[in-house]
Design a protein around this motif. Structure first.
Motif, mmCIF file in Angstrom:
data_model
loop_
_atom_site.group_PDB
_atom_site.id
_atom_site.type_symbol
_atom_site.label_atom_id
_atom_site.label_comp_id
_atom_site.label_asym_id
_atom_site.label_seq_id
_atom_site.Cartn_x
_atom_site.Cartn_y
_atom_site.Cartn_z
ATOM 1 N N ILE A 13 0.859 -1.182 0.000
ATOM 2 C CA ILE A 13 0.000 0.000 0.000
ATOM 3 C C ILE A 13 0.897 1.233 0.000
ATOM 4 O O ILE A 13 1.763 1.385 0.858
ATOM 5 C CB ILE A 13 -0.942 0.013 1.209
ATOM 6 N N GLY A 14 0.659 2.108 -0.974
ATOM 7 C CA GLY A 14 1.453 3.316 -1.123
ATOM 8 C C GLY A 14 0.700 4.543 -0.653
ATOM 9 O O GLY A 14 -0.276 4.444 0.100
ATOM 10 N N PRO A 15 1.112 5.722 -1.114
ATOM 11 C CA PRO A 15 0.481 6.967 -0.677
ATOM 12 C C PRO A 15 -0.996 7.009 -1.058
ATOM 13 O O PRO A 15 -1.384 6.537 -2.123
ATOM 14 C CB PRO A 15 1.282 8.047 -1.407
ATOM 15 N N ALA A 16 -1.800 7.565 -0.166
ATOM 16 C CA ALA A 16 -3.247 7.748 -0.375
ATOM 17 C C ALA A 16 -3.960 6.442 -0.676
ATOM 18 O O ALA A 16 -4.990 6.428 -1.338
ATOM 19 C CB ALA A 16 -3.497 8.773 -1.482
ATOM 20 N N ARG A 59 9.970 6.212 -3.759
ATOM 21 C CA ARG A 59 10.439 5.221 -4.726
ATOM 22 C C ARG A 59 9.859 3.844 -4.427
ATOM 23 O O ARG A 59 9.712 3.455 -3.267
ATOM 24 C CB ARG A 59 11.956 5.139 -4.733
ATOM 25 N N LEU A 60 9.563 3.140 -5.514
ATOM 26 C CA LEU A 60 9.109 1.754 -5.432
ATOM 27 C C LEU A 60 10.254 0.879 -5.927
ATOM 28 O O LEU A 60 10.826 1.140 -6.990
ATOM 29 C CB LEU A 60 7.869 1.550 -6.313
ATOM 30 N N TYR A 70 15.036 -3.306 -9.442
ATOM 31 C CA TYR A 70 14.754 -2.057 -10.147
ATOM 32 C C TYR A 70 14.075 -1.099 -9.189
ATOM 33 O O TYR A 70 13.437 -1.519 -8.221
ATOM 34 C CB TYR A 70 13.813 -2.304 -11.331
ATOM 35 N N SER A 71 14.187 0.199 -9.475
ATOM 36 C CA SER A 71 13.448 1.183 -8.692
ATOM 37 C C SER A 71 12.902 2.256 -9.615
ATOM 38 O O SER A 71 13.456 2.519 -10.682
ATOM 39 C CB SER A 71 14.326 1.802 -7.601
ATOM 40 N N THR A 72 11.809 2.844 -9.181
ATOM 41 C CA THR A 72 11.198 3.929 -9.932
ATOM 42 C C THR A 72 10.552 4.887 -8.951
ATOM 43 O O THR A 72 10.096 4.484 -7.882
ATOM 44 C CB THR A 72 10.165 3.405 -10.946
ATOM 45 N N ARG A 73 10.539 6.147 -9.317
ATOM 46 C CA ARG A 73 9.867 7.155 -8.493
ATOM 47 C C ARG A 73 8.401 7.189 -8.894
ATOM 48 O O ARG A 73 8.085 7.218 -10.080
ATOM 49 C CB ARG A 73 10.512 8.517 -8.722
ATOM 50 N N ILE A 74 7.526 7.175 -7.916
ATOM 51 C CA ILE A 74 6.083 7.252 -8.177
ATOM 52 C C ILE A 74 5.734 8.726 -8.324
ATOM 53 O O ILE A 74 5.732 9.475 -7.351
ATOM 54 C CB ILE A 74 5.270 6.576 -7.052
ATOM 55 N N VAL A 75 5.477 9.133 -9.552
ATOM 56 C CA VAL A 75 5.254 10.550 -9.853
ATOM 57 C C VAL A 75 3.826 10.966 -9.512
ATOM 58 O O VAL A 75 2.900 10.155 -9.539
ATOM 59 C CB VAL A 75 5.571 10.853 -11.334
ATOM 60 N N GLN A 79 -0.263 9.132 -9.398
ATOM 61 C CA GLN A 79 -1.126 9.185 -8.222
ATOM 62 C C GLN A 79 -2.449 9.874 -8.542
ATOM 63 O O GLN A 79 -3.515 9.390 -8.168
ATOM 64 C CB GLN A 79 -0.422 9.910 -7.089
ATOM 65 N N ALA A 80 -2.385 10.997 -9.251
ATOM 66 C CA ALA A 80 -3.605 11.750 -9.577
ATOM 67 C C ALA A 80 -4.535 10.930 -10.452
ATOM 68 O O ALA A 80 -5.758 10.934 -10.243
ATOM 69 C CB ALA A 80 -3.240 13.066 -10.265
#
Length: 86
Positions: A13-16, A59-60, A70-75, A79-80
């Motif tokens: 579970i991530g942001p919001a 980052r995920l 691997y990693s990526t930034r959740i932009v 989210q929107a």
């Protein structure tokens, strides 16, 4: 929802309340309702065994079997889009 028919190996579970799932077909981000899923295309289209979300860096991280981590930034745009599908 539109999550592919593939085994799910991990859920975070991530942001919001955004859901991140590691599947045998890559990593997907989903709205809290589960109605809309987006494949995180900058991560490999390969079985992902484990995922972790770092709330401080946004980052995920995704671990595959034999292909690396691997990693990526959740932009904010991702989210929107997902939060608009509540």
């Amino acid at each position: 929802g539109n999550l592919p028919q593939a085994p799910v190996n991990d859920i975070v579970i991530g942001p919001a309340g955004i859901l991140f799932v590691a599947t045998d077909a890559g990593v997907y981000a989903g709205a809290p309702s589960g109605r809309l899923w987006l494949r995180l295309g900058h991560l490999p289209l390969a079985p992902v065994n484990d995922i972790e979300f770092n709330a401080i860096s946004g980052r995920l991280f995704a671990a595959t079997f034999g292909r690396g981590v691997y990693s990526t930034r959740i932009v904010p745009a991702v989210q929107a889009r997902l939060l608009g599908a509540r």
